[in-house]
Design a protein around this motif. Sequence first.
Motif, mmCIF file in Angstrom:
data_model
loop_
_atom_site.group_PDB
_atom_site.id
_atom_site.type_symbol
_atom_site.label_atom_id
_atom_site.label_comp_id
_atom_site.label_asym_id
_atom_site.label_seq_id
_atom_site.Cartn_x
_atom_site.Cartn_y
_atom_site.Cartn_z
ATOM 1 N N VAL A 174 0.141 -5.846 -2.917
ATOM 2 C CA VAL A 174 0.489 -6.479 -4.216
ATOM 3 C C VAL A 174 0.828 -6.078 -5.221
ATOM 4 C CG1 VAL A 174 0.287 -8.831 -5.574
ATOM 5 C CG2 VAL A 174 0.192 -8.929 -3.531
ATOM 6 N N ALA A 175 -0.120 -4.801 -5.583
ATOM 7 C CA ALA A 175 -0.578 -4.010 -6.292
ATOM 8 C C ALA A 175 0.823 -3.740 -6.912
ATOM 9 C CB ALA A 175 -1.634 -3.418 -7.140
ATOM 10 N N GLU A 176 1.658 -2.354 -5.436
ATOM 11 C CA GLU A 176 2.539 -1.748 -5.328
ATOM 12 C C GLU A 176 3.469 -2.092 -6.186
ATOM 13 O OE1 GLU A 176 4.269 2.429 -2.590
ATOM 14 O OE2 GLU A 176 2.177 0.019 -2.335
ATOM 15 N N LEU A 177 4.049 -3.808 -5.242
ATOM 16 C CA LEU A 177 5.287 -4.261 -5.279
ATOM 17 C C LEU A 177 5.236 -4.625 -6.514
ATOM 18 C CD1 LEU A 177 5.083 -6.656 -2.007
ATOM 19 C CD2 LEU A 177 6.755 -4.706 -2.397
ATOM 20 N N LEU A 178 4.228 -4.654 -7.667
ATOM 21 C CA LEU A 178 4.144 -5.638 -8.635
ATOM 22 C C LEU A 178 5.176 -4.486 -10.107
ATOM 23 C CD1 LEU A 178 0.845 -7.795 -9.846
ATOM 24 C CD2 LEU A 178 2.904 -7.884 -9.797
ATOM 25 N N ALA A 179 4.158 -3.320 -9.568
ATOM 26 C CA ALA A 179 5.024 -1.547 -10.361
ATOM 27 C C ALA A 179 6.231 -1.568 -10.540
ATOM 28 C CB ALA A 179 4.405 -0.627 -9.716
ATOM 29 N N ASP A 180 7.220 -2.420 -9.702
ATOM 30 C CA ASP A 180 9.085 -2.243 -9.996
ATOM 31 C C ASP A 180 9.031 -3.802 -10.098
ATOM 32 O OD1 ASP A 180 11.906 -1.812 -9.445
ATOM 33 O OD2 ASP A 180 11.048 -0.614 -8.084
ATOM 34 N N ASP A 181 9.746 -4.656 -11.332
ATOM 35 C CA ASP A 181 10.066 -5.866 -11.154
ATOM 36 C C ASP A 181 11.564 -5.635 -10.696
ATOM 37 O OD1 ASP A 181 8.298 -6.865 -12.394
ATOM 38 O OD2 ASP A 181 8.690 -5.898 -14.682
ATOM 39 N N ASP A 182 12.279 -3.932 -11.005
ATOM 40 C CA ASP A 182 13.786 -4.861 -10.417
ATOM 41 C C ASP A 182 13.731 -4.442 -9.224
ATOM 42 O OD1 ASP A 182 15.249 -3.822 -12.999
ATOM 43 O OD2 ASP A 182 14.747 -1.995 -12.962
ATOM 44 N N LEU A 183 12.593 -4.187 -8.566
ATOM 45 C CA LEU A 183 12.889 -4.177 -6.952
ATOM 46 C C LEU A 183 13.042 -5.785 -6.187
ATOM 47 C CD1 LEU A 183 13.306 -3.000 -4.446
ATOM 48 C CD2 LEU A 183 11.099 -2.666 -4.234
ATOM 49 N N ALA A 184 12.176 -6.662 -7.439
ATOM 50 C CA ALA A 184 11.044 -8.062 -6.891
ATOM 51 C C ALA A 184 12.480 -8.624 -7.844
ATOM 52 C CB ALA A 184 10.188 -8.373 -7.749
ATOM 53 N N ILE A 205 16.888 -5.888 4.120
ATOM 54 C CA ILE A 205 15.423 -5.089 4.765
ATOM 55 C C ILE A 205 15.878 -3.518 3.890
ATOM 56 C CG2 ILE A 205 15.205 -3.444 6.845
ATOM 57 C CD1 ILE A 205 15.857 -6.367 8.581
ATOM 58 N N GLN A 206 17.009 -3.266 3.649
ATOM 59 C CA GLN A 206 17.471 -1.734 3.193
ATOM 60 C C GLN A 206 16.416 -1.845 2.162
ATOM 61 O OE1 GLN A 206 21.077 -2.310 2.798
ATOM 62 N NE2 GLN A 206 21.761 -1.119 5.053
ATOM 63 N N VAL A 207 16.390 -3.020 1.080
ATOM 64 C CA VAL A 207 15.471 -2.856 -0.154
ATOM 65 C C VAL A 207 14.109 -2.610 -0.043
ATOM 66 C CG1 VAL A 207 14.672 -3.971 -2.377
ATOM 67 C CG2 VAL A 207 16.942 -4.537 -1.534
ATOM 68 N N MET A 208 13.691 -3.424 0.801
ATOM 69 C CA MET A 208 12.134 -2.851 1.331
ATOM 70 C C MET A 208 11.781 -1.423 2.093
ATOM 71 S SD MET A 208 10.809 -5.588 0.109
ATOM 72 C CE MET A 208 9.393 -4.689 0.623
ATOM 73 N N ASP A 266 9.241 4.403 -1.004
ATOM 74 C CA ASP A 266 7.784 5.531 -0.635
ATOM 75 C C ASP A 266 6.915 4.821 -1.098
ATOM 76 O OD1 ASP A 266 6.557 7.239 0.893
ATOM 77 O OD2 ASP A 266 6.776 8.587 -1.015
ATOM 78 N N PHE A 267 6.531 3.892 0.009
ATOM 79 C CA PHE A 267 5.142 2.910 -0.769
ATOM 80 C C PHE A 267 4.110 3.444 0.028
ATOM 81 C CE2 PHE A 267 7.767 -1.075 0.414
ATOM 82 C CZ PHE A 267 8.342 -1.132 -1.302
ATOM 83 N N GLN A 268 3.430 3.904 -0.596
ATOM 84 C CA GLN A 268 2.123 4.556 -0.540
ATOM 85 C C GLN A 268 1.058 3.208 0.024
ATOM 86 O OE1 GLN A 268 2.133 7.197 -1.210
ATOM 87 N NE2 GLN A 268 3.981 6.716 -1.229
ATOM 88 N N SER A 269 0.736 1.893 0.095
ATOM 89 C CA SER A 269 0.009 1.239 0.909
ATOM 90 C C SER A 269 0.197 0.766 1.534
ATOM 91 C CB SER A 269 -0.218 -0.319 -0.137
ATOM 92 O OG SER A 269 1.247 -0.801 0.531
ATOM 93 N N ALA A 270 -0.784 1.205 3.294
ATOM 94 C CA ALA A 270 -1.155 0.990 3.973
ATOM 95 C C ALA A 270 -0.163 -0.190 4.650
ATOM 96 C CB ALA A 270 -2.272 1.139 5.099
ATOM 97 N N TYR A 271 -0.283 -1.218 4.109
ATOM 98 C CA TYR A 271 0.570 -2.468 4.277
ATOM 99 C C TYR A 271 1.868 -2.675 4.693
ATOM 100 C CZ TYR A 271 0.569 -7.222 5.788
ATOM 101 O OH TYR A 271 0.538 -8.752 6.478
ATOM 102 N N LEU A 272 2.315 -2.114 3.854
ATOM 103 C CA LEU A 272 3.805 -1.673 3.749
ATOM 104 C C LEU A 272 4.733 -0.286 4.090
ATOM 105 C CD1 LEU A 272 3.840 -2.574 -0.807
ATOM 106 C CD2 LEU A 272 4.350 -4.107 1.448
ATOM 107 N N LYS A 273 3.482 0.287 4.617
ATOM 108 C CA LYS A 273 4.172 1.318 5.581
ATOM 109 C C LYS A 273 4.213 0.510 7.039
ATOM 110 C CE LYS A 273 2.103 5.647 3.465
ATOM 111 N NZ LYS A 273 3.505 6.154 4.119
#
Length: 608
Positions: free
Chosen positions: A163-173, A280-283, A287-294
């Motif tokens: 959640v913290a990593e996804l919060l860092a990019d408003d445009d992506l959200a 899917i392409q957006v996600m 280069d995500f760092q959290s294990a769950y997103l990887k």
Amino acid sequence: MNQHDIQKRLEDATAHIAAQKRRLILWSNCRLLTAFLVLVGLVVGIRQDFLPGYALAAVGLVGFCYFVWRFNKAQRAVELAQNRKTVLERYEARTDGRWYDFPDDGARFVSKDDFLSSDLDLFGPRSLYQYISVAHTIGGRDALKRLLTKPNLKHIAERQASVAELLADDDLAIEFEALGLQKDRRREKDERDAEARLRTYATRGEEARIPRLTALAYGLPVLTLAAAVAALVGVSSWLSVMYCFFLQLIAAMLLGGSIQNEKNSISVLSRKLDRAQARIQVMCAPDFQSAYLKDMQQALANADKGIASLNRIAAAWQWRENFVLYFPLVGFLAWDFNCCLALDRWRKTYGEAFCLWLDWLGEAEALYSLGTLSRVRGDETSMPTILDTSAPSLAMTDGKHPLLDPRSVVGNDYHQGADTVIITGSNMSGKSTFMRTIAMNAVLAYAGGTVCAKDFRISPMRIFTSMRVRDDVSEGISSFYGEILRIKHMVSYAQRELPMLVLVDEIFKGTNSADRIIGAQAAIRKLTRPWMMTVVTTHDFELCALAEAPDVHGKNFHFEEHYDGDQILFDYKIRPGRCKTTNAQHLMRIAGLLDAEDMTEREERHVL
């Protein structure tokens, strides 16, 4: 994003939509012009047998096809731009109370047996789900419901990191949600049934029919080819080729019902994945760092290839819809059987993965939803700290109710351990709202999301509530007996000696004061254990004495009010100690139900 940032983005989105629409009009006019050129070229060529006229028609046709492609592309760009604007408008609505009108309030998840959800407004109109949800798929809605009601407490840290990593990019959200918006959203039941059928269709085992399909798909064309070769060398007549041709057509006609079902299913499946592909392409791009997103990106790694493969099968099947191509494809190449064979192989290779793709997109929607509070109210929110201890513990700084108007909601500082807190206070002073503030932020914390507090620290606990207890006519249960059953369940669970957070609002309010006090004293003693954090609100000041009882490790807190003429004012701040004021008679006097001479001396002091 603060409100100013949202408004600026909305202005940019409006300007972008206007520019896209101008481009759309341009391609539409070009399309019309080239269609006119085709018509003129054909008229000139036919009437005057003029070769340049045919050449003009040919050039116009090529141009027409090109501008149709550009027009369709521009149309999709306009739709996506409008979706982005809709997403931004939804974020803006969350800042000024208009989120109550969001169509998806999660009401389908409301259950009379789920006391926690109904007590805390987790689902239904004006609920936490309605406020935070950015889920637009069945999988996303179900994943968010699961995280709010039955989160895996062992994986909170993984979800928090995501959640913290996804919060860092408003445009992506914004882009991810915009790609998920659908204009043709069907009724919930229809949508669920359609997705269930797709999942069943994508994963059902068809290995047994692959050999039969292989025999038809390869055998019939080979037989036709052999007949043609034999006719060429004079071994047989060309009638044998025609026999093979009609044999393939008859076979396709006899199995036409099954083939049509397959064709319809692949069409729906292809459209479903076509909408999912861009998300899917957006996600997969960052280069995500959290294990769950990887893990998510790894599960989606083969999605592009699988979707492209399915699209090729769908396109090939579409060719046979052309009247000119139908007979050579179906009569000579066993086209339908080859497409069925290709589809079965696709299911065997990607069927299980297809379900995983949908599940992971749903998980992504749920994770984005858990960050909604911080995306619109960043200064008031924080990522909670989950304490690594079995002893109940809670500490919050400026904790607020997430669903109250951010322009007027009041925050409180509070901490509690494994003890019992008895909260007293006048009507409407904030007791119930304070308990919901604790519980709702705890739900968000355990889900892995951000909370409405500048600092929030809590240990893992099972949450129990008894707040909105109502009569159940169908079961013949009164609200008082319903509350007894709830507290009985809490006492029974306490025998497991597992950490519990217990919140009871106006304990036993459904019976007379004498029985209420006796019952409440006994219940509070049973709800006081070293592994329990218990909060009870009441109007019975007699219960405050329990805080000093040797068998109750307790504390008293209260809320206050003050008066300005007939007006009662509240500051909604929790304070240590017991309440010394009431306002019930004052409220009844304002309503005209009591005269001044009917009021007790203590209430008269509040009026004077």
